[in-house]
Design a protein around this motif. Sequence first.
Motif, short mmCIF file in Angstrom:
data_model
loop_
_atom_site.label_atom_id
_atom_site.label_comp_id
_atom_site.label_asym_id
_atom_site.label_seq_id
_atom_site.Cartn_x
_atom_site.Cartn_y
_atom_site.Cartn_z
N TRP A 141 -21.73 15.68 -38.70
CA TRP A 141 -22.07 15.75 -40.13
C TRP A 141 -21.51 17.06 -40.66
CZ3 TRP A 141 -23.29 13.49 -44.41
CH2 TRP A 141 -23.80 14.23 -45.47
N ILE A 142 -20.65 16.97 -41.66
CA ILE A 142 -20.05 18.15 -42.29
C ILE A 142 -20.49 18.18 -43.74
CG2 ILE A 142 -17.89 19.32 -42.87
CD1 ILE A 142 -16.60 17.90 -40.51
N PRO A 143 -21.47 19.03 -44.07
CA PRO A 143 -21.99 19.04 -45.45
C PRO A 143 -21.00 19.63 -46.44
CG PRO A 143 -22.94 20.84 -44.18
CD PRO A 143 -22.12 20.01 -43.21
N GLY A 144 -21.01 19.06 -47.64
CA GLY A 144 -20.20 19.58 -48.73
C GLY A 144 -21.10 20.15 -49.81
N LEU A 145 -20.70 19.97 -51.05
CA LEU A 145 -21.51 20.44 -52.16
C LEU A 145 -22.72 19.53 -52.37
CD1 LEU A 145 -18.70 21.31 -54.73
CD2 LEU A 145 -19.92 22.88 -53.21
N LYS A 146 -23.82 20.11 -52.76
CA LYS A 146 -25.02 19.32 -53.00
C LYS A 146 -24.78 18.40 -54.20
CE LYS A 146 -30.02 19.65 -53.54
NZ LYS A 146 -31.19 20.55 -53.65
N GLY A 147 -25.08 17.13 -54.01
CA GLY A 147 -24.88 16.14 -55.07
C GLY A 147 -23.47 15.58 -55.12
N ALA A 148 -22.60 16.00 -54.21
CA ALA A 148 -21.23 15.48 -54.19
C ALA A 148 -21.20 14.14 -53.46
CB ALA A 148 -20.31 16.48 -53.50
N PRO A 149 -20.17 13.32 -53.69
CA PRO A 149 -20.04 12.05 -52.97
C PRO A 149 -19.91 12.28 -51.47
CG PRO A 149 -18.59 12.10 -54.89
CD PRO A 149 -19.12 13.49 -54.71
N GLY A 150 -20.15 11.22 -50.71
CA GLY A 150 -20.03 11.27 -49.26
C GLY A 150 -18.98 10.29 -48.76
N ILE A 151 -18.33 10.64 -47.67
CA ILE A 151 -17.28 9.79 -47.10
C ILE A 151 -17.49 9.66 -45.60
CG2 ILE A 151 -14.79 9.50 -46.77
CD1 ILE A 151 -14.35 11.28 -49.21
N VAL A 152 -17.44 8.44 -45.10
CA VAL A 152 -17.44 8.18 -43.66
C VAL A 152 -15.99 8.21 -43.18
CG1 VAL A 152 -17.90 6.49 -41.85
CG2 VAL A 152 -19.52 6.77 -43.72
N VAL A 210 -22.88 4.27 -42.78
CA VAL A 210 -23.00 4.34 -44.24
C VAL A 210 -24.45 4.61 -44.65
CG1 VAL A 210 -22.83 3.00 -46.38
CG2 VAL A 210 -20.98 2.90 -44.69
N ARG A 211 -25.39 3.98 -43.97
CA ARG A 211 -26.81 4.24 -44.29
C ARG A 211 -27.17 5.70 -44.01
NH1 ARG A 211 -27.46 -0.68 -41.32
NH2 ARG A 211 -27.72 -2.46 -42.73
N LEU A 212 -26.68 6.23 -42.89
CA LEU A 212 -26.95 7.64 -42.59
C LEU A 212 -26.39 8.53 -43.70
CD1 LEU A 212 -26.58 9.47 -39.22
CD2 LEU A 212 -25.44 10.39 -41.24
N LEU A 213 -25.16 8.25 -44.11
CA LEU A 213 -24.52 9.04 -45.16
C LEU A 213 -25.28 8.92 -46.48
CD1 LEU A 213 -21.78 10.62 -45.88
CD2 LEU A 213 -20.98 8.41 -46.72
N ARG A 214 -25.59 7.69 -46.85
CA ARG A 214 -26.25 7.42 -48.13
C ARG A 214 -27.61 8.09 -48.22
NH1 ARG A 214 -28.25 1.48 -48.61
NH2 ARG A 214 -29.70 2.40 -47.11
N ASP A 215 -28.33 8.15 -47.10
CA ASP A 215 -29.70 8.65 -47.12
C ASP A 215 -29.82 10.16 -46.95
OD1 ASP A 215 -30.45 6.04 -47.46
OD2 ASP A 215 -30.94 5.70 -45.34
N ARG A 216 -28.69 10.85 -46.76
CA ARG A 216 -28.74 12.30 -46.70
C ARG A 216 -29.05 12.86 -48.09
NH1 ARG A 216 -29.22 15.03 -42.06
NH2 ARG A 216 -28.35 16.82 -43.17
N PRO A 217 -29.98 13.83 -48.20
CA PRO A 217 -30.37 14.34 -49.53
C PRO A 217 -29.24 15.06 -50.27
CG PRO A 217 -31.32 15.68 -47.78
CD PRO A 217 -30.74 14.47 -47.12
N GLU A 218 -28.23 15.54 -49.54
CA GLU A 218 -27.15 16.27 -50.19
C GLU A 218 -26.17 15.36 -50.92
OE1 GLU A 218 -27.89 16.12 -46.96
OE2 GLU A 218 -27.35 17.97 -45.88
N VAL A 219 -26.21 14.06 -50.59
CA VAL A 219 -25.14 13.15 -51.02
C VAL A 219 -25.49 12.43 -52.32
CG1 VAL A 219 -23.89 11.05 -50.36
CG2 VAL A 219 -24.37 12.81 -48.66
N ASN A 220 -24.49 12.27 -53.17
CA ASN A 220 -24.60 11.39 -54.33
C ASN A 220 -24.52 9.95 -53.81
OD1 ASN A 220 -24.23 9.76 -56.56
ND2 ASN A 220 -22.68 11.04 -57.52
N ARG A 221 -25.65 9.32 -53.65
CA ARG A 221 -25.71 8.02 -52.99
C ARG A 221 -25.08 6.90 -53.80
NH1 ARG A 221 -31.05 6.74 -51.07
NH2 ARG A 221 -30.45 4.56 -51.14
#
Length: 303
Positions: free
Chosen positions: A77-88, A144-155
């Motif tokens: 898991w490599i965190p980016g900006l809070k509220g930014a989109p997520g990519i698998v 995708v579920r893991l990515l989507r459910d991370r609080p940092e990600v724009n789900r």
Amino acid sequence: MAKKYSSAKSRRGRIFRTVFPAAAILFIGLFAIFSVFVYKISHPGAVREWANPSHFLLPSLDLSTPSENGDMIYGWWIPGLKGAPGIVLAPGYGMSRTDAMSLAVGLHNHGFNLFIYAQRGSGVSPRGASALGLYETEDMRAAVRLLRDRPEVNRERLGIWGVDIGALAALKAAADFPEIRAIAADSAFRSPYDFLSYRIGEEFGFDSGFIRFGCYQVYKLFHIGGFSADTTLPLKALSSRSILFIRGENRKRLGHLTAEIYDAVLPQKELISFKAARVHSMSGEDLKNYDRQVVNFFHLNLR
């Protein structure tokens, strides 16, 4: 009359006793050969991870999540900006997570949150055998579920980059997640049969319809429970997504299959060709050009 009948019956018995053992030996021999081919293709083997995110000055966490069948998926898991989109990021057959790191650097520079995992049968510690795309969609859904459910990600704005088996899993999983807005599919194909046929040619240097047919029957026997579900690509469900199809001169057969899917999908698609599609230990200008175009695609479609 009885003697003639008895004589004919005896001849049939002799023929049966002669032919049946030979046919049985031939069948068993062919089954054994096809089984060896399928086993070898299903086990690409461990691939060394020569680096981890810290070598690229990237923050990271080791995360795991269960797939739908209970197998564990281990990723970075490599965190980016809070509220930014997520990519698998899903490297393909015979690749490790390290093979996605240069792309991860470019995407991280744009603030994206990232999750990277290796395919079944691949990576530094292979998880069982590769199913050549049959079960890998389950893994992608879990990622995708893991990515989507991370609080940092724009789900509401997610993306996937997948190579060969990862590309098939990405296209199939996207139908279940309207949040997936952008997909980069490198060397995509429609079914496990396509990839099995491709690998037979790559691995053994010959292309025979009889061998492909025999290997596929053995493959289906090995995965008899996996064909209960629909294995076709959900092309209609992909019509509202932005899709970047990628093909390379180094994987011509997969390139043709990718172009066929591109032609079948409705608008919001793009097809680009490179000298080289993504492969293990890709480097040099080919790698830089590849990463630049993929990063631009996600930047334009997930910003």
